[in-house]
Design an enzyme around this catalytic site. Structure first.
Site, PDB file in Angstrom:
ATOM      1  N   TYR A 178       0.584  -1.125   0.006  1.00  7.72           N
ATOM      2  CA  TYR A 178       0.112   0.162   0.068  1.00  7.72           C
ATOM      3  C   TYR A 178       0.919   1.253  -0.029  1.00  7.72           C
ATOM      4  O   TYR A 178       2.076   1.173  -0.503  1.00  7.72           O
ATOM      5  CB  TYR A 178      -1.015  -0.092   1.421  1.00  7.72           C
ATOM      6  N   ARG A 180      -7.312  10.958 -10.289  1.00  6.24           N
ATOM      7  CA  ARG A 180      -6.642  11.487  -9.473  1.00  6.24           C
ATOM      8  C   ARG A 180      -5.985  10.498  -8.311  1.00  6.24           C
ATOM      9  O   ARG A 180      -6.524  10.380  -7.343  1.00  6.24           O
ATOM     10  CB  ARG A 180      -7.087  12.596  -8.399  1.00  6.24           C
ATOM     11  N   ASN A 218      -0.203  12.436  -0.434  1.00 10.15           N
ATOM     12  CA  ASN A 218       0.524  11.166  -0.747  1.00 10.15           C
ATOM     13  C   ASN A 218       1.015  11.085  -2.123  1.00 10.15           C
ATOM     14  O   ASN A 218       0.329  11.509  -2.758  1.00 10.15           O
ATOM     15  CB  ASN A 218      -0.245   9.886  -0.512  1.00 10.15           C
ATOM     16  N   LYS A 255      -6.262  -1.288  -2.336  1.00 13.40           N
ATOM     17  CA  LYS A 255      -7.327  -0.835  -1.080  1.00 13.40           C
ATOM     18  C   LYS A 255      -8.073  -2.203  -0.512  1.00 13.40           C
ATOM     19  O   LYS A 255      -8.253  -2.539   0.527  1.00 13.40           O
ATOM     20  CB  LYS A 255      -8.271   0.020  -1.769  1.00 13.40           C
ATOM     21  N   GLU A 296     -12.914   5.380  -5.335  1.00 17.85           N
ATOM     22  CA  GLU A 296     -11.469   5.952  -4.779  1.00 17.85           C
ATOM     23  C   GLU A 296     -10.855   6.610  -5.896  1.00 17.85           C
ATOM     24  O   GLU A 296     -10.697   6.377  -7.055  1.00 17.85           O
ATOM     25  CB  GLU A 296     -10.840   4.527  -4.423  1.00 17.85           C
ATOM     26  N   ASP A 297     -10.293   7.663  -5.549  1.00 16.18           N
ATOM     27  CA  ASP A 297      -9.181   8.512  -6.441  1.00 16.18           C
ATOM     28  C   ASP A 297      -9.750   8.893  -7.829  1.00 16.18           C
ATOM     29  O   ASP A 297      -9.091   8.655  -8.827  1.00 16.18           O
ATOM     30  CB  ASP A 297      -7.991   7.555  -6.686  1.00 16.18           C
ATOM     31  N   ASP A 299     -14.007   7.025  -0.302  1.00 17.41           N
ATOM     32  CA  ASP A 299     -12.902   6.811   0.601  1.00 17.41           C
ATOM     33  C   ASP A 299     -12.220   8.009   0.778  1.00 17.41           C
ATOM     34  O   ASP A 299     -11.885   8.550   1.887  1.00 17.41           O
ATOM     35  CB  ASP A 299     -12.043   5.690   0.505  1.00 17.41           C
ATOM     36  N   ASP A 300     -12.067   8.833  -0.240  1.00 20.75           N
ATOM     37  CA  ASP A 300     -10.960   9.915  -0.117  1.00 20.75           C
ATOM     38  C   ASP A 300     -11.932  11.253   0.538  1.00 20.75           C
ATOM     39  O   ASP A 300     -11.235  11.828   1.163  1.00 20.75           O
ATOM     40  CB  ASP A 300     -10.590  10.507  -1.626  1.00 20.75           C
TER      41      ASP A 300
HETATM   42  N1  LIG Z   1      -3.885  10.566   4.018  1.00 18.78           N
HETATM   43  C1  LIG Z   1      -4.699  10.048   3.472  1.00 18.78           C
HETATM   44  O1  LIG Z   1      -5.518   9.376   4.106  1.00 18.78           O
HETATM   45  C2  LIG Z   1      -5.555  10.577   2.385  1.00 18.78           C
HETATM   46  C3  LIG Z   1      -4.652  11.425   1.494  1.00 18.78           C
HETATM   47  N2  LIG Z   1      -5.053  11.973   0.353  1.00 18.78           N
HETATM   48  C4  LIG Z   1      -4.284  12.939  -0.472  1.00 18.78           C
HETATM   49  O2  LIG Z   1      -4.677  14.288  -0.416  1.00 18.78           O
HETATM   50  C5  LIG Z   1      -4.320  14.789  -1.543  1.00 18.78           C
HETATM   51  C6  LIG Z   1      -5.500  15.593  -2.115  1.00 18.78           C
HETATM   52  O3  LIG Z   1      -6.458  14.696  -2.296  1.00 18.78           O
HETATM   53  P1  LIG Z   1      -7.980  15.101  -3.127  1.00 18.78           P
HETATM   54  O4  LIG Z   1      -8.313  16.267  -2.521  1.00 18.78           O
HETATM   55  O5  LIG Z   1      -8.727  14.129  -3.290  1.00 18.78           O
HETATM   56  O6  LIG Z   1      -7.528  15.603  -4.562  1.00 18.78           O
HETATM   57  P2  LIG Z   1      -8.129  16.781  -5.373  1.00 18.78           P
HETATM   58  O7  LIG Z   1      -7.394  16.894  -6.647  1.00 18.78           O
HETATM   59  O8  LIG Z   1      -9.621  16.711  -5.445  1.00 18.78           O
HETATM   60  O9  LIG Z   1      -7.790  18.210  -4.675  1.00 18.78           O
HETATM   61  C7  LIG Z   1      -6.498  18.840  -4.581  1.00 18.78           C
HETATM   62  C8  LIG Z   1      -6.649  20.020  -4.133  1.00 18.78           C
HETATM   63  O10 LIG Z   1      -5.373  20.719  -4.029  1.00 18.78           O
HETATM   64  C9  LIG Z   1      -5.412  22.187  -4.579  1.00 18.78           C
HETATM   65  N3  LIG Z   1      -4.156  22.401  -4.734  1.00 18.78           N
HETATM   66  C10 LIG Z   1      -3.076  22.363  -5.723  1.00 18.78           C
HETATM   67  N4  LIG Z   1      -2.075  22.811  -5.769  1.00 18.78           N
HETATM   68  C11 LIG Z   1      -2.185  23.482  -4.792  1.00 18.78           C
HETATM   69  C12 LIG Z   1      -1.322  24.698  -4.278  1.00 18.78           C
HETATM   70  N5  LIG Z   1      -0.079  24.905  -4.605  1.00 18.78           N
HETATM   71  N6  LIG Z   1      -1.575  25.315  -2.952  1.00 18.78           N
HETATM   72  C13 LIG Z   1      -2.733  24.684  -2.356  1.00 18.78           C
HETATM   73  N7  LIG Z   1      -3.720  24.202  -2.974  1.00 18.78           N
HETATM   74  C14 LIG Z   1      -3.391  23.434  -3.848  1.00 18.78           C
HETATM   75  C15 LIG Z   1      -6.372  21.865  -5.880  1.00 18.78           C
HETATM   76  O11 LIG Z   1      -6.672  23.087  -6.138  1.00 18.78           O
HETATM   77  P3  LIG Z   1      -7.171  23.456  -7.727  1.00 18.78           P
HETATM   78  O12 LIG Z   1      -8.478  22.713  -7.789  1.00 18.78           O
HETATM   79  O13 LIG Z   1      -7.497  24.551  -8.059  1.00 18.78           O
HETATM   80  O14 LIG Z   1      -6.203  22.832  -8.615  1.00 18.78           O
HETATM   81  C16 LIG Z   1      -7.437  21.037  -5.327  1.00 18.78           C
HETATM   82  O15 LIG Z   1      -8.481  22.005  -4.518  1.00 18.78           O
HETATM   83  C17 LIG Z   1      -3.702  13.708  -2.507  1.00 18.78           C
HETATM   84  O16 LIG Z   1      -2.321  13.894  -2.393  1.00 18.78           O
HETATM   85  C18 LIG Z   1      -4.041  12.487  -1.898  1.00 18.78           C
HETATM   86  O17 LIG Z   1      -2.863  11.585  -1.977  1.00 18.78           O
HETATM   87  C19 LIG Z   1      -6.341  11.861  -0.131  1.00 18.78           C
HETATM   88  C20 LIG Z   1      -7.199  10.805   0.594  1.00 18.78           C
HETATM   89  C21 LIG Z   1      -6.734  10.293   1.793  1.00 18.78           C
HETATM   90  C1  LIG Z   2      -4.819   7.327   0.980  1.00 19.33           C
HETATM   91  C2  LIG Z   2      -5.536   7.833  -0.056  1.00 19.33           C
HETATM   92  O1  LIG Z   2      -6.647   7.311  -0.217  1.00 19.33           O
HETATM   93  C3  LIG Z   2      -5.017   8.543  -1.191  1.00 19.33           C
HETATM   94  O2  LIG Z   2      -3.885   9.269  -0.853  1.00 19.33           O
HETATM   95  O3  LIG Z   2      -5.794   8.986  -1.951  1.00 19.33           O
HETATM   96 MG   LIG Z   3      -7.272   7.804  -2.162  1.00 18.28          MG
END
Ligand SMILES: NC(=O)C1=CN([C@@H]2O[C@H](COP(=O)(O)OP(=O)(O)OC[C@H]3O[C@@H](n4cnc5c(N)ncnc54)[C@H](OP(=O)(O)O)[C@@H]3O)[C@@H](O)[C@H]2O)C=CC1
Ligand SMILES: CC(=O)C(=O)O
Ligand SMILES: [Mg+2]
Length: 545
Positions: free
Chosen positions: A97, A150, A402, A168, A239-240, A262-263
């Site tokens: 993972y 994504r 991540n 997952k 997911e993603d 899940d996200d």
């Molecule tokens: N730890 C965990 O369990 C999890 C971690 N994550 C991680 O969270 C991250 C985001 O996931 P998710 O929300 O689904 O992705 P999205 O693509 O939905 O969202 C990303 C967000 O980040 C913004 N962004 C991009 N560049 C910048 C910057 N320079 N400064 C500030 N904001 C910025 C984007 O803005 P814009 O739309 O304007 O481009 C968007 O709002 C991923 O890396 C994922 O791996 C996700 C799920 C679980």
């Molecule tokens: C952990 C997870 O779901 C993510 O980074 O998208």
């Molecule tokens: Mg995810």
């Protein structure tokens, strides 16, 4: 194992990964199933087989090599794969993972050997039902589905993202106890907008650009309807997906079918668990927190919405609760004058002048908590962390993106730039940090503490809906399993070495909540934890005769 399921004999049995035991077939089984001469003489226990696997893994030089080896093991002997992985989760979760799975996804088209799961292509439109009917297992209870829009913080990588649903669902079993025969990873292939991926001669996905949203959603609708017909007791795990699709598809289906994202919901659950424990360290309450999100996509919105629900539970009006949240994305602070905001982002836009400067926005709003869900590695620079540390005696800083290179800052950076005052967690596991004679243990704020447990609860209770309340319950269940010794080292999450038992305990809380909410038609068991343990997968060879 029901003996009547063992239809295969001889080579066919040895080549069936679900039934295969390799050198562990007993002499009686070798006689009964025509295996004599096909296996070396020794009759081994699974423990001896595990030793051999561990020795072979020691000869591998990188985690991606170990990932490929373990995938090969899963393709030949599923029981042994799970026995190995479950024998040492601290060692194996980062291989099957996060973070190794990120590298495996980027190389998916290059390292693929035996195909796994179902691939539905938009190019074969109107044939979703036919393609799905080719999958042999009839009692599928969970499908983890992505379109590769994504993947982690890696962006759109098309069909290479299939590594994520596969990984997952492996955690459903290894970290949650859900039997693997009920799980199906699925890739919904509508193309990719990643030129580099499409230009790779080895790329295994549909080689075309993604369609418009309406066409995509029609394809998803067809898929969802087909699943309802073929697998009426199946829960869909999204997911993603690209952020806006993730939020809109969850809104579209959440009240109609058994599904979750899940996200959005799993990540919110683990962040809430982290917050509950961070507040124990600070001796504060959520009402005292002002939470600044760097990233306003699926994860950011999921977290913000769940925190708002919790604040409302604590007596605040929705508007007051939303005022505890500030959001900042690639285009800067979310302010009311912005014309590019999605409907789900608008409640978090503030009445302020726009700014693209993260530090400036932090100085204006003076948050107590900073959460990175931006996908951008090193977004939390020294200046950002120092600003948070200047504003707060104990700043809460979660760098959730991540895999490792995408974390907004490392544990070492967060602790050293805040003189050890940050209450820190990250999406990946960073090593312990020693600073001025004190040892800090960063927690891993990853949704793997949540989704396997929620899935196990849904599995045993046959829940027909998945509500946010289940994720709040899971968050409380995870948070309560962290002892004082861990909190003193700054670790907000329970030990991964005991992930299965931790998930069972969490699942028991979630299961009880499912009955309280009336979203299962079953009679509640007397002892939920015992019921869960009785129905959980065991990585053991059952006798076939
Ligand atoms: N730890 C965990 O369990 C999890 C971690 N994550 C991680 O969270 C991250 C985001 O996931 P998710 O929300 O689904 O992705 P999205 O693509 O939905 O969202 C990303 C967000 O980040 C913004 N962004 C991009 N560049 C910048 C910057 N320079 N400064 C500030 N904001 C910025 C984007 O803005 P814009 O739309 O304007 O481009 C968007 O709002 C991923 O890396 C994922 O791996 C996700 C799920 C679980
Ligand atoms: C952990 C997870 O779901 C993510 O980074 O998208
Ligand atoms: Mg995810």
């Amino acid at each position: 194992m029901d003996q009547s399921k063992v239809h295969a004999t001889g080579i066919e049995l040895l080549h069936n990964p679900t039934l295969n035991k390799g050198t562990a077939f007993s002499t009686a089984e070798r006689d009964k199933f025509g295996l004599r001469g096909l296996i070396p003489d020794a009759v081994e226990t699974i423990e001896v087989q595990v030793q051999r696997v561990l020795m072979q893994l020691d000869h591998k030089h990188s985690n991606i090599d170990r990932f490929v080896y373990l995938t090969g093991l899963l393709d030949t002997n599923e029981t042994l794969f799970y026995r190995v992985v479950m024998s040492d989760p601290v060692r194996f979760l980062p291989i099957i993972y996060d973070p190794t799975i990120g590298e495996a996804c980027t190389k998916f088209s290059h390292i693929i050997r035996r195909v796994r799961g179902v691939y539905l292509s938009i190019a074969q439109k109107d044939s979703v039902a036919k393609c799905l009917s080719h999958w042999p297992d009839r009692d599928i209870r969970f499908i983890c589905v992505t379109n590769g829009g994504r993947i982690l913080g890696l962006g759109d990588i098309g069909a290479n993202g299939m590594g994520i649903p596969i990984g997952k669902l492996q955690l459903y079993t290894a970290a949650g106890g859900v039997p693997p025969e009920h799980l199906l990873p699925l890739f919904l292939d509508a193309g990719s907008n990643n030129e580099q991926v499409l230009a790779d001669p080895l790329y295994v996905g549909l080689r075309r650009k993604r369609p418009d949203t309406e066409t995509l959603y029609r394809f998803v609708d067809e898929f969802v309807e087909t699943v309802q017909q073929r697998y009426p007791h199946c829960c869909l795990h999204f997911e993603d997906w690209t952020g806006s699709d993730a939020v809109h598809l969850l809104q579209r289906y959440r009240d109609r079918i058994c599904c979750y994202n899940d996200d959005i919901q799993g990540t919110a659950g683990i962040a809430l668990a982290g917050m509950i424990n961070a507040l124990k360290i600070k001796q504060g309450t959520l009402k005292d927190e002002k939470i600044f999100f760097a990233g306003a996509g699926s994860a950011g919105i999921g977290l913000a919405d769940l925190f708002v629900s919790e604040l409302i539970n604590e007596g605040l009006s929705r508007e007051d609760a939303q005022n505890h949240i500030i959001m900042f994305d690639e285009k800067g602070l979310l302010v009311k004058s912005r014309k590019d905001l999605f409907d789900f982002q608008k409640p978090y836009a503030c009445d302020q002048a726009p700014t693209m400067q993260l530090v400036e926005a932090i100085k204006i709003h003076k948050p107590t908590t900073l959460i990175g869900v931006s996908t951008v590695g090193q977004l939390f620079t020294q200046e950002v962390v120092e600003t948070m540390a200047a504003l707060n005696p104990r700043p809460i800083i979660f760098a959730l993106s991540n895999p490792t290179e995408h974390a907004e800052c490392t544990a070492e950076q967060a602790y050293s730039w805040s003189q050890g005052r940050a209450i820190y967690a990250a999406g990946v596991q960073f090593p312990e940090v020693s600073l001025n004679g004190k040892t800090y243990l960063p927690g891993q704020a990853n949704n793997f503490y949540i989704f396997p447990a929620v899935a196990m609860a849904i599995y045993v209770t046959r829940a027909n809906r998945v509500s946010d309340a289940l994720f709040i319950e899971a968050a409380r269940g995870v948070a309560e399993q962290v002892d004082q010794a861990l909190l003193q080292k700054g670790c907000l999450f329970p030990p991964q070495s005991q992930i299965l038992q931790i998930s069972f305990n969490t699942a028991a809380r979630v299961g009880r909540k499912i009955f309280e909410l009336g979203i299962s038609d079953m009679e509640p068991p007397q002892d939920m934890l015992k019921f869960i343990q009785e129905h959980s997968y065991k990585a053991e060879y059952p006798p076939y005769c």
